[in-house]
Design a protein around this motif. Sequence first.
Motif, mmCIF file in Angstrom:
data_model
loop_
_atom_site.group_PDB
_atom_site.id
_atom_site.type_symbol
_atom_site.label_atom_id
_atom_site.label_comp_id
_atom_site.label_asym_id
_atom_site.label_seq_id
_atom_site.Cartn_x
_atom_site.Cartn_y
_atom_site.Cartn_z
ATOM 1 N N THR A 30 -55.393 9.124 -32.851
ATOM 2 C CA THR A 30 -54.452 8.067 -33.220
ATOM 3 C C THR A 30 -53.763 7.508 -31.994
ATOM 4 O O THR A 30 -53.525 6.297 -31.895
ATOM 5 C CB THR A 30 -53.403 8.605 -34.211
ATOM 6 O OG1 THR A 30 -54.067 9.083 -35.369
ATOM 7 C CG2 THR A 30 -52.413 7.513 -34.599
ATOM 8 N N ARG A 31 -53.449 8.378 -31.038
ATOM 9 C CA ARG A 31 -52.792 7.897 -29.816
ATOM 10 C C ARG A 31 -53.694 6.947 -29.046
ATOM 11 O O ARG A 31 -53.240 5.926 -28.518
ATOM 12 C CB ARG A 31 -52.376 9.083 -28.932
ATOM 13 C CG ARG A 31 -51.115 9.783 -29.381
ATOM 14 C CD ARG A 31 -50.576 10.697 -28.292
ATOM 15 N NE ARG A 31 -51.452 11.829 -28.054
ATOM 16 C CZ ARG A 31 -51.196 13.069 -28.463
ATOM 17 N NH1 ARG A 31 -50.095 13.312 -29.148
ATOM 18 N NH2 ARG A 31 -52.027 14.056 -28.187
ATOM 19 N N LEU A 32 -54.992 7.269 -28.976
ATOM 20 C CA LEU A 32 -55.910 6.362 -28.291
ATOM 21 C C LEU A 32 -56.073 5.057 -29.060
ATOM 22 O O LEU A 32 -56.191 3.985 -28.465
ATOM 23 C CB LEU A 32 -57.259 7.039 -28.082
ATOM 24 C CG LEU A 32 -57.310 8.193 -27.082
ATOM 25 C CD1 LEU A 32 -58.745 8.681 -26.914
ATOM 26 C CD2 LEU A 32 -56.728 7.799 -25.734
ATOM 27 N N ASP A 33 -56.097 5.128 -30.391
ATOM 28 C CA ASP A 33 -56.181 3.918 -31.206
ATOM 29 C C ASP A 33 -54.991 3.003 -30.912
ATOM 30 O O ASP A 33 -55.145 1.790 -30.728
ATOM 31 C CB ASP A 33 -56.192 4.271 -32.696
ATOM 32 C CG ASP A 33 -57.455 5.000 -33.124
ATOM 33 O OD1 ASP A 33 -58.471 4.905 -32.405
ATOM 34 O OD2 ASP A 33 -57.421 5.664 -34.171
ATOM 35 N N VAL A 34 -53.796 3.605 -30.887
ATOM 36 C CA VAL A 34 -52.583 2.837 -30.614
ATOM 37 C C VAL A 34 -52.644 2.239 -29.217
ATOM 38 O O VAL A 34 -52.305 1.068 -29.012
ATOM 39 C CB VAL A 34 -51.330 3.734 -30.768
ATOM 40 C CG1 VAL A 34 -50.096 3.061 -30.160
ATOM 41 C CG2 VAL A 34 -51.083 4.055 -32.234
ATOM 42 N N GLU A 35 -53.086 3.033 -28.264
ATOM 43 C CA GLU A 35 -53.129 2.562 -26.884
ATOM 44 C C GLU A 35 -54.021 1.331 -26.740
ATOM 45 O O GLU A 35 -53.631 0.325 -26.127
ATOM 46 C CB GLU A 35 -53.618 3.674 -25.963
ATOM 47 C CG GLU A 35 -53.639 3.282 -24.509
ATOM 48 C CD GLU A 35 -53.464 4.457 -23.562
ATOM 49 O OE1 GLU A 35 -53.235 4.200 -22.371
ATOM 50 O OE2 GLU A 35 -53.560 5.604 -24.020
ATOM 51 N N VAL A 36 -55.198 1.382 -27.311
ATOM 52 C CA VAL A 36 -56.128 0.258 -27.199
ATOM 53 C C VAL A 36 -55.571 -0.985 -27.895
ATOM 54 O O VAL A 36 -55.598 -2.093 -27.335
ATOM 55 C CB VAL A 36 -57.499 0.643 -27.784
ATOM 56 C CG1 VAL A 36 -58.405 -0.574 -27.879
ATOM 57 C CG2 VAL A 36 -58.153 1.716 -26.927
ATOM 58 N N GLU A 37 -55.040 -0.807 -29.105
ATOM 59 C CA GLU A 37 -54.533 -1.963 -29.844
ATOM 60 C C GLU A 37 -53.287 -2.538 -29.189
ATOM 61 O O GLU A 37 -53.122 -3.758 -29.107
ATOM 62 C CB GLU A 37 -54.242 -1.578 -31.297
ATOM 63 C CG GLU A 37 -53.879 -2.782 -32.158
ATOM 64 C CD GLU A 37 -53.865 -2.465 -33.639
ATOM 65 O OE1 GLU A 37 -53.457 -3.354 -34.418
ATOM 66 O OE2 GLU A 37 -54.262 -1.345 -34.020
ATOM 67 N N ALA A 38 -52.395 -1.666 -28.711
ATOM 68 C CA ALA A 38 -51.171 -2.139 -28.079
ATOM 69 C C ALA A 38 -51.466 -2.927 -26.810
ATOM 70 O O ALA A 38 -50.848 -3.973 -26.554
ATOM 71 C CB ALA A 38 -50.255 -0.960 -27.774
ATOM 72 N N MET A 39 -52.413 -2.459 -26.005
ATOM 73 C CA MET A 39 -52.760 -3.191 -24.787
ATOM 74 C C MET A 39 -53.338 -4.556 -25.109
ATOM 75 O O MET A 39 -53.104 -5.532 -24.384
ATOM 76 C CB MET A 39 -53.730 -2.377 -23.933
ATOM 77 C CG MET A 39 -53.091 -1.183 -23.248
ATOM 78 S SD MET A 39 -54.143 -0.418 -21.977
ATOM 79 C CE MET A 39 -55.454 0.258 -22.979
ATOM 80 N N ALA A 40 -54.087 -4.635 -26.198
ATOM 81 C CA ALA A 40 -54.659 -5.922 -26.594
ATOM 82 C C ALA A 40 -53.578 -6.893 -27.055
ATOM 83 O O ALA A 40 -53.706 -8.109 -26.878
ATOM 84 C CB ALA A 40 -55.681 -5.711 -27.708
ATOM 85 N N MET A 41 -52.504 -6.373 -27.637
ATOM 86 C CA MET A 41 -51.425 -7.214 -28.161
ATOM 87 C C MET A 41 -50.379 -7.577 -27.118
ATOM 88 O O MET A 41 -49.723 -8.614 -27.227
ATOM 89 C CB MET A 41 -50.720 -6.492 -29.314
ATOM 90 C CG MET A 41 -51.544 -6.262 -30.546
ATOM 91 S SD MET A 41 -50.580 -5.365 -31.791
ATOM 92 C CE MET A 41 -49.222 -6.523 -32.063
ATOM 93 N N ALA A 42 -50.184 -6.724 -26.121
ATOM 94 C CA ALA A 42 -49.078 -6.886 -25.180
ATOM 95 C C ALA A 42 -49.225 -8.163 -24.350
ATOM 96 O O ALA A 42 -50.298 -8.421 -23.797
ATOM 97 C CB ALA A 42 -48.993 -5.672 -24.264
ATOM 98 N N PRO A 43 -48.146 -8.953 -24.218
ATOM 99 C CA PRO A 43 -48.205 -10.201 -23.453
ATOM 100 C C PRO A 43 -47.873 -10.012 -21.971
ATOM 101 O O PRO A 43 -47.421 -10.939 -21.305
ATOM 102 C CB PRO A 43 -47.140 -11.055 -24.147
ATOM 103 C CG PRO A 43 -46.105 -10.051 -24.561
ATOM 104 C CD PRO A 43 -46.862 -8.789 -24.919
ATOM 105 N N ILE A 44 -48.089 -8.807 -21.460
ATOM 106 C CA ILE A 44 -47.841 -8.511 -20.054
ATOM 107 C C ILE A 44 -49.092 -7.830 -19.493
ATOM 108 O O ILE A 44 -49.957 -7.398 -20.262
ATOM 109 C CB ILE A 44 -46.598 -7.621 -19.869
ATOM 110 C CG1 ILE A 44 -46.756 -6.289 -20.611
ATOM 111 C CG2 ILE A 44 -45.349 -8.348 -20.363
ATOM 112 C CD1 ILE A 44 -45.581 -5.334 -20.417
ATOM 113 N N PRO A 45 -49.238 -7.745 -18.167
ATOM 114 C CA PRO A 45 -50.465 -7.164 -17.598
ATOM 115 C C PRO A 45 -50.681 -5.713 -18.032
ATOM 116 O O PRO A 45 -49.763 -4.885 -17.969
ATOM 117 C CB PRO A 45 -50.225 -7.258 -16.084
ATOM 118 C CG PRO A 45 -49.236 -8.362 -15.917
ATOM 119 C CD PRO A 45 -48.335 -8.281 -17.114
#
Length: 246
Positions: A30-45
């Motif tokens: 779940t942590r890896l799932d969150v990490e991948v999705e959050a990076m895709a959503m984040a409007p910063i580098p």
Amino acid sequence: MDEVEVVVAHRERTTLRVGDVFLKVDADQTRLDVEVEAMAMAPIPTPEVLWRKPPALAIAAVQGTALGCLGQPSTASPAAWAAAGAAIRTLHDAPLPPWPGRSREEIAAELDSECEWLLANDVLPTDLVIRNRELAETALRPWTPVFIHGDLQITHVFVDGDKITGVIDWSEAAQGDALFDLAILTLGHEEHLADVVAGYGKDVDLGLIRAWWSLRSLVVVRWLAEHGFDPHAPGCEIDVLRKVMN
């Protein structure tokens, strides 16, 4: 072949670096799932995801160097710290991620449990725990949730000169209190709080940021000790708690 560097290794997760590639192996998918999705959503580098094959995630290294390290003076410029504050504001102004963060009740329960453990095992002086707990509890007021990184340690923010080049380790990203991110970034580096707030560009309650410093430090002492880290190291969590007594 490049040398394999062990970046982090404990029972929950391990991160290895080979050249410009980081390989993260996590017991909790779940942590890896969150990490991948959050990076895709984040409007910063954020780092580039190279591939994902459970239980592993490969990401590219970001340019630059970390903003600093807990327990050591930061060599980054005030402008770099301000840029970090501006990046956090951009994240907090973004649409919320679809998954919720931890509730105030969950955080309060953790605070109760960890303070009981600290006192029962004589890890810290009673008055140190009590005074910091009193301050920590003020952080647990109602807040308007924003998109938070959730683990915004200074080692997770990379800069090149005065420019933010990437923010890493998004496994704790969620909806949460904006001041929590600001507090984690400046934990142990109070001298840079004004720079971060200036870059953030919005009035913040500095007392609540200090309350989050106390809360964070109280609840992580046991975890750090059990996973091979030293919260007693100069400038680290227990020093942060002692500053409240001064």
